[in-house]
Design a protein around this motif. Structure first.
Motif, short mmCIF file in Angstrom:
data_model
loop_
_atom_site.label_atom_id
_atom_site.label_comp_id
_atom_site.label_asym_id
_atom_site.label_seq_id
_atom_site.Cartn_x
_atom_site.Cartn_y
_atom_site.Cartn_z
N ALA A 341 0.82 -1.22 0.00
CA ALA A 341 0.00 0.00 0.00
C ALA A 341 0.85 1.26 0.00
O ALA A 341 0.37 2.33 -0.40
N CYS A 342 2.09 1.18 0.45
CA CYS A 342 2.96 2.36 0.52
C CYS A 342 3.74 2.62 -0.78
O CYS A 342 4.48 3.60 -0.87
N GLY A 344 2.62 3.62 -3.65
CA GLY A 344 2.19 4.88 -4.26
C GLY A 344 2.92 6.07 -3.65
O GLY A 344 3.32 7.00 -4.36
N TYR A 345 3.10 6.04 -2.34
CA TYR A 345 3.85 7.10 -1.65
C TYR A 345 5.29 7.14 -2.15
O TYR A 345 5.87 8.21 -2.36
N ILE A 421 1.04 9.90 4.06
CA ILE A 421 0.54 9.55 2.73
C ILE A 421 -0.48 10.58 2.26
O ILE A 421 -0.49 10.98 1.09
N GLY A 507 9.48 1.66 -5.68
CA GLY A 507 8.81 2.90 -6.09
C GLY A 507 9.60 3.64 -7.16
O GLY A 507 9.02 4.18 -8.11
N ILE A 550 -2.76 8.04 -8.49
CA ILE A 550 -2.12 6.83 -7.94
C ILE A 550 -2.01 6.94 -6.42
O ILE A 550 -2.24 5.97 -5.68
N SER A 551 -1.67 8.14 -5.95
CA SER A 551 -1.55 8.37 -4.51
C SER A 551 -2.89 8.18 -3.81
O SER A 551 -2.95 7.64 -2.70
N SER A 554 -3.55 4.49 -3.58
CA SER A 554 -2.66 3.96 -2.56
C SER A 554 -3.17 4.28 -1.16
O SER A 554 -3.11 3.45 -0.25
N TYR A 558 -4.19 1.66 1.72
CA TYR A 558 -3.49 1.72 3.00
C TYR A 558 -4.48 1.74 4.16
O TYR A 558 -4.31 1.01 5.15
#
Length: 572
Positions: A341-342, A344-345, A421, A507, A550-551, A554, A558
């Motif tokens: 889940a992270c 995207g960050y 995030i 990433g 995307i963020s 994500s 998350y």
């Protein structure tokens, strides 16, 4: 003072305080029992933090301005340079998995840090040599070709990338072990030291960003205004001093010892292998230990791992898995959804040293009539934001939230990560709006076909997105460090931090992959791609909107995974 002497298993009043001064499950440099007053805690952590400050100074002295070197002296296009920077950053963030494996299984953190530091020095030395060769070749080329630039020779390019990836390899051994070794200096069984360890991660990141800030302000200026070989050579010299400082602190360090002598990777890996082998077997024969210690109900979703406990009469004792092994395997598996889940960050995070820098090159960067700041130095705003925010977080927000939630850390580690995030999502929205404004300004002043002209727009328009990045890091980056250190088994602390770093490695690769796909999809047939070398005809704003989307996805994932996460030890 009267001293009462007792016999048998009882301890004298005079001896009791001495036992309290000994830290269990650790040894000192000479292999003896470490004294609590003379070893560990902040006295040792200070040496280790100092090494990390210098290492980050060296790393960011390269990474922050790498895209300028690739598009300048090496003559690469913006898209190719961004892909190369992302690939190198990705490798640098994934190699800690190898470094952590070697440290936790064979060398130990202390030896790995020493070896990695030596490799770091070697890589930086070769990098400086490569830049010196370029300066020599460029001068010779201009002298013999009517002062025209020429492509660098193949040998120079090979030496440069070899040096670059040697630094990445060294960082892979250095990064996870230094932080884990620093946290090892605090005894989790002592209430005072346990509380200090939580602050350690905050002040670690605070000090580290001090080194980054100096690199961004000093080294970037030297690279763009004096020489690249000096800009790469200074970190090499400073890393030599850092290694000396690290070795000077050896007598104060605590070295953790594992009660389980088995290789931790083989121990955990055997669980997954045996569970897979026994996948179709009904669990009718379970080890006696499993019957004595029923596994927690909240781990039912990982119940398939319990099949590793199925044994037969022919199994040798050393091949039998224990419930502790299964619990450790579950602890690793629980991290996977949060890790995923992270991502995207991490994709958003990789833009600060690539496309943000290229944006800054086009803007008015004069802070006075004669002083122009390097575009890469704008990243110092991230460090400034972090340096200002961490004391506020540690001394104001934590006590305040601790009063409300009654939790030692104020908010949980997962809540802290989630906050960052959200802030990174907001930063991408701002970045897209600012880039839209930059393109409109270039169009308004007729600069669309003048890629080297300065757009009459202050570079400080980029400040909000950089500052928000820094605040997001205080929450997510520090939170991820503590989370992945805290939630893995005791003998896998280095691999825990390597897993955290691998988020940013993957990433970076994903960011490079996105750029490559979009470059191919939006170029050709006379069109300018989103990443055109002429940024006034490019559309970085479209890319930033895509990253914001995307963020957002994500962020939703998350929240879903964080709500169902079960902490391995303490529900912070």
């Amino acid at each position: 003072m009267a001293v009462t002497i007792v016999t048998g298993n009882e301890i004298s009043e005079a001896e009791s305080p001495l036992l309290n001064d000994i830290v269990g499950s650790c040894v000192n440099f000479k292999g003896g029992a470490p004294n609590r007053c003379k070893t560990g805690c902040w006295k040792s952590a200070t040496f280790i933090i100092g090494v990390e400050v210098v290492e980050r100074f060296a790393y960011y002295g390269i990474s922050s301005n790498l895209i300028s070197y690739l598009t300048g002296p090496l003559g690469q296009s913006t898209a190719t340079a961004a892909e190369n920077v992302n690939a190198w950053n990705g490798a640098a963030m994934l190699l800690p998995l190898l470094g952590a494996f070697l440290a936790d299984s064979y060398l130990g953190r202390y030896r790995m840090i020493t070896v990695a530091s030596l490799l770091y020095i070697l890589g930086l030395g070769f990098l400086s040599l490569s830049a010196a060769l370029h300066s020599s070749n460029s001068a010779h080329c201009k002298t013999n070709a009517n002062d025209t630039a020429c492509s660098p020779p193949q040998l120079e390019i090979i030496l440069f990338f070899f040096s670059l990836y040697l630094v990445a390899f060294a960082q892979g051994g250095h990064k996870p072990c230094v932080q884990a070794f620093g946290a090892d200096q605090f005894d989790e069984d002592d209430p005072i030291e346990c509380k200090a360890k939580s602050s350690f991660f905050n002040w670690w990141y605070f000090s580290m960003n001090g080194g980054i800030l100096v690199a961004l302000l000093v080294l970037n200026y030297i690279q763009e205004n004096l020489s690249w070989e000096l800009g790469f050579g200074i970190p090499c010299i400073v890393m030599c001093f850092a290694l000396i400082v690290f070795l000077l602190g050896s007598m104060t360090y605590r070295f953790r010892i594992n009660s389980d002598k088995r290789n931790p990777f083989l121990r955990i890996g055997r669980i997954f292998v045996k569970a897979a082998v026994n996948w179709k077997i009904a669990p009718t024969i379970i080890s006696i230990e499993e019957e004595a210690h029923k596994l927690p109900h909240e781990d039912a979703k990982f119940k398939f791992l319990e099949k590793a406990l199925i044994t037969d009469d022919c199994s040798r004792e050393e091949n039998i898995c224990s419930t502790g092994d299964v619990e450790d395997a579950k602890a690793i598996l629980r991290l996977v959804p949060i890790w995923f889940a992270c991502l995207g960050y991490a994709i958003v995070f990789s833009q600060a040293s690539t496309l943000f820098t290229k944006q800054g090159v086009t803007l008015d960067r004069y802070i006075s009539s004669s002083i122009q700041i390097p575009a890469a130095s704008l990243q110092c705003l991230i460090s400034v934001s972090i340096i200002v925010s961490i004391p506020i977080y540690d001394r104001v927000l934590v006590p305040f939230s601790r009063y409300i939630t009654k939790k030692p850390a104020g908010i949980s580690m997962l809540q802290r990560i989630g906050t960052g995030i959200v802030l990174s999502f907001v930063s991408m929205l701002i970045a897209a709006l600012v880039e839209r404004k930059r393109l409109e300004t270039a169009l308004e002043y007729g600069l669309v076909d003048l890629p080297k002209a300065t757009v009459p727009m202050s570079v400080w328009w980029l400040a909000p997105q950089y500052l928000l990045f820094g605040i997001a890091d205080v929450f997510s980056m520090v939170g991820l460090q503590e989370f992945f250190y805290d939630q893995v088994p005791k003998d896998l602390k280095s691999i825990g931090l390597a897993l955290y770093l691998s988020i940013f490695g993957i990433g970076s690769f994903l960011s490079g992959f996105l750029i490559s796909i979009i470059e191919k999809a939006t170029s050709g047939h006379g069109r300018d791609s989103w990443f055109s070398n002429n940024l006034n005809r490019a559309h970085l704003d479209y890319f930033y909107w895509l990253l914001a989307g995307i963020s957002a996805v994500s962020m939703a994932l998350y929240i879903y995974f964080a709500k169902s996460y079960v902490y391995s030890k303490r529900g912070l």
